[in-house]
Motif scaffolding. Structure first.
Motif, PDB file in Angstrom:
ATOM      1  N   GLN A 136      35.509  21.197   7.549  1.00 11.87           N
ATOM      2  CA  GLN A 136      34.719  19.988   7.791  1.00 11.87           C
ATOM      3  C   GLN A 136      33.670  20.169   8.892  1.00 11.87           C
ATOM      4  OE1 GLN A 136      38.376  17.605   8.446  1.00 11.87           O
ATOM      5  NE2 GLN A 136      37.487  16.121   7.015  1.00 11.87           N
ATOM      6  N   VAL A 137      33.766  21.243   9.654  1.00  9.18           N
ATOM      7  CA  VAL A 137      32.900  21.416  10.823  1.00  9.18           C
ATOM      8  C   VAL A 137      31.546  22.004  10.430  1.00  9.18           C
ATOM      9  CG1 VAL A 137      32.640  22.584  13.049  1.00  9.18           C
ATOM     10  CG2 VAL A 137      34.878  21.709  12.348  1.00  9.18           C
ATOM     11  N   ASP A 142      32.807  13.009   5.627  1.00  6.41           N
ATOM     12  CA  ASP A 142      34.034  13.718   6.007  1.00  6.41           C
ATOM     13  C   ASP A 142      33.766  14.899   6.937  1.00  6.41           C
ATOM     14  OD1 ASP A 142      35.664  12.069   4.458  1.00  6.41           O
ATOM     15  OD2 ASP A 142      35.299  13.254   2.655  1.00  6.41           O
ATOM     16  N   ALA A 143      32.524  15.054   7.377  1.00  7.09           N
ATOM     17  CA  ALA A 143      32.151  16.217   8.193  1.00  7.09           C
ATOM     18  C   ALA A 143      32.163  15.892   9.680  1.00  7.09           C
ATOM     19  CB  ALA A 143      30.773  16.712   7.786  1.00  7.09           C
ATOM     20  N   HIS A 144      32.479  16.915  10.468  1.00  6.62           N
ATOM     21  CA  HIS A 144      32.374  16.836  11.928  1.00  6.62           C
ATOM     22  C   HIS A 144      31.188  17.696  12.342  1.00  6.62           C
ATOM     23  CE1 HIS A 144      33.572  16.635  16.169  1.00  6.62           C
ATOM     24  NE2 HIS A 144      33.254  17.922  16.214  1.00  6.62           N
ATOM     25  N   HIS A 194      40.158  17.289  12.522  1.00  7.51           N
ATOM     26  CA  HIS A 194      39.352  17.731  11.391  1.00  7.51           C
ATOM     27  C   HIS A 194      39.636  19.209  11.131  1.00  7.51           C
ATOM     28  CE1 HIS A 194      36.937  17.697  15.157  1.00  7.51           C
ATOM     29  NE2 HIS A 194      36.749  18.957  14.842  1.00  7.51           N
ATOM     30  N   THR A 195      39.450  19.618   9.887  1.00  8.76           N
ATOM     31  CA  THR A 195      39.694  21.005   9.510  1.00  8.76           C
ATOM     32  C   THR A 195      38.453  21.847   9.753  1.00  8.76           C
ATOM     33  OG1 THR A 195      38.930  20.718   7.239  1.00  8.76           O
ATOM     34  CG2 THR A 195      41.243  20.189   7.690  1.00  8.76           C
ATOM     35  N   MET A 228      39.591  12.233  16.357  1.00  5.59           N
ATOM     36  CA  MET A 228      40.168  12.395  15.024  1.00  5.59           C
ATOM     37  C   MET A 228      40.228  13.882  14.676  1.00  5.59           C
ATOM     38  SD  MET A 228      38.805  10.871  11.365  1.00  5.59           S
ATOM     39  CE  MET A 228      38.955   9.187  11.943  1.00  5.59           C
ATOM     40  N   SER A 258      30.423  25.629   6.701  1.00 11.98           N
ATOM     41  CA  SER A 258      31.426  25.256   7.705  1.00 11.98           C
ATOM     42  C   SER A 258      31.575  26.409   8.679  1.00 11.98           C
ATOM     43  CB  SER A 258      32.753  24.952   7.026  1.00 11.98           C
ATOM     44  OG  SER A 258      33.232  26.084   6.348  1.00 11.98           O
ATOM     45  N   GLY A 316      30.417  12.366  13.671  1.00 11.12           N
ATOM     46  CA  GLY A 316      30.973  12.527  12.336  1.00 11.12           C
ATOM     47  C   GLY A 316      30.055  11.896  11.309  1.00 11.12           C
TER      48      GLY A 316
END
Length: 275
Positions: free
Chosen positions: A7-8, A72-74, A3-4, A1, A275, A69
């Motif tokens: 989000q990391v 909403d975070a990776h 992710h931005t 998926m 992030s 995940g």
């Protein structure tokens, strides 16, 4: 998926050998539904300790990475070795991450390896949180441990949870920010009504947390003095800002082996680390 960048979360887990970092990595994968069966160091079945020599010795010899995940975070999480012989692995990991989880074993407490890793994280200017592991041990003395943590790391180390039933069968934690009780079974948590006997200590710890957060921000301090409280959103945002600036070090509790408190740790990683 996809992710931005926002989000990391790139995070390292550090601590003295035997504090349970690899078991915690396994518990994180299980809690976030990446695994449907949790591996054990003793069985040589963990994701991170996959090298034959690591399986034989039952210790980590090099840094391993897991990805998962949460909300909403990776999350990219580095599991580092605890033995001093592999300090270069810890330094290399801390050099490339943006946050640090210091894992403390509940009975042995803040060992020499814990302090060494803390110094490394300080040198890199990393936001930190503390995860007290193995709270299910029958000989744990949490009041003494808390005093030791704050003696070594300062009053900026603040508990985000209150342990209701440490020792064998440990399964209940109070979220200090929300004064809510969580009960764990089979690695899953459910909210429950907080018993009257714990309301006073939960409220005291909540007030201490609010005060600690308010002291890190002039605007929040003015509101706290004026109203005597901060909203849930103000407390969360203020705590994140304080963690990012290295002004507060949240303390969480759990038991990686039985996946107790791991969801709250994941919430903290996603919510308070950069992030």
């Amino acid at each position: 998926m996809a992710h931005t960048t926002e989000q990391v979360r790139n995070v390292a887990m550090v601590g003295h050998s035997g504090s349970g970092k690899t078991s915690l990595a396994e518990a994180i994968l299980f809690a976030s539904a990446k695994l449907n069966r949790i591996g054990r160091v003793q069985e040589g079945s963990t994701v991170c300790d996959h090298d034959p020599e690591e399986i034989e010795r039952q210790i980590s010899l090099r840094t391993s990475m897991i990805t998962t995940g949460w909300n909403d975070a990776h999350l990219n999480i580095l599991d580092t070795p605890g033995y001093a012989d592999f300090a270069s692995e810890v330094k290399s990991a801390l050099n490339v991450v943006d946050g640090c989880i210091t894992v403390v074993e509940s009975v042995s407490g803040v060992d020499v390896g814990t302090e060494r890793c803390w110094r490394y994280a300080e040198e890199y200017g990393l936001p930190r949180l503390i995860f007290v592991n193995k709270v299910d041990r029958p000989d744990v003395e949490l009041d003494e441990l808390m005093a030791q943590i704050q003696d070594r790391f300062g009053r900026r180390a603040v508990p985000l949870q209150y342990v209701v039933d440490n020792g064998e069968g440990f399964s209940q934690l109070v979220d200090v920010a929300r004064t809510k009780l969580s009960i764990y079974k089979d690695g899953k948590s459910e909210e429950a009504v907080l018993p009257d006997e714990y309301k006073a200590i939960a409220q005291t710890l909540h007030e201490q947390l609010v005060e600690a957060v308010a002291e890190t921000d002039e605007e929040l301090m003015e509101k706290y003095f004026a109203e005597g409280e901060l909203s849930a959103e103000e407390l969360k945002d203020g705590l994140r800002k304080a963690v990012l600036q290295g002004e507060l070090y949240p303390i969480l509790f759990g038991d990686a082996y039985n996946v107790v408190g791991v969801d709250a740790l994941l919430d903290a990683i996603a919510g308070y680390f950069p992030s």
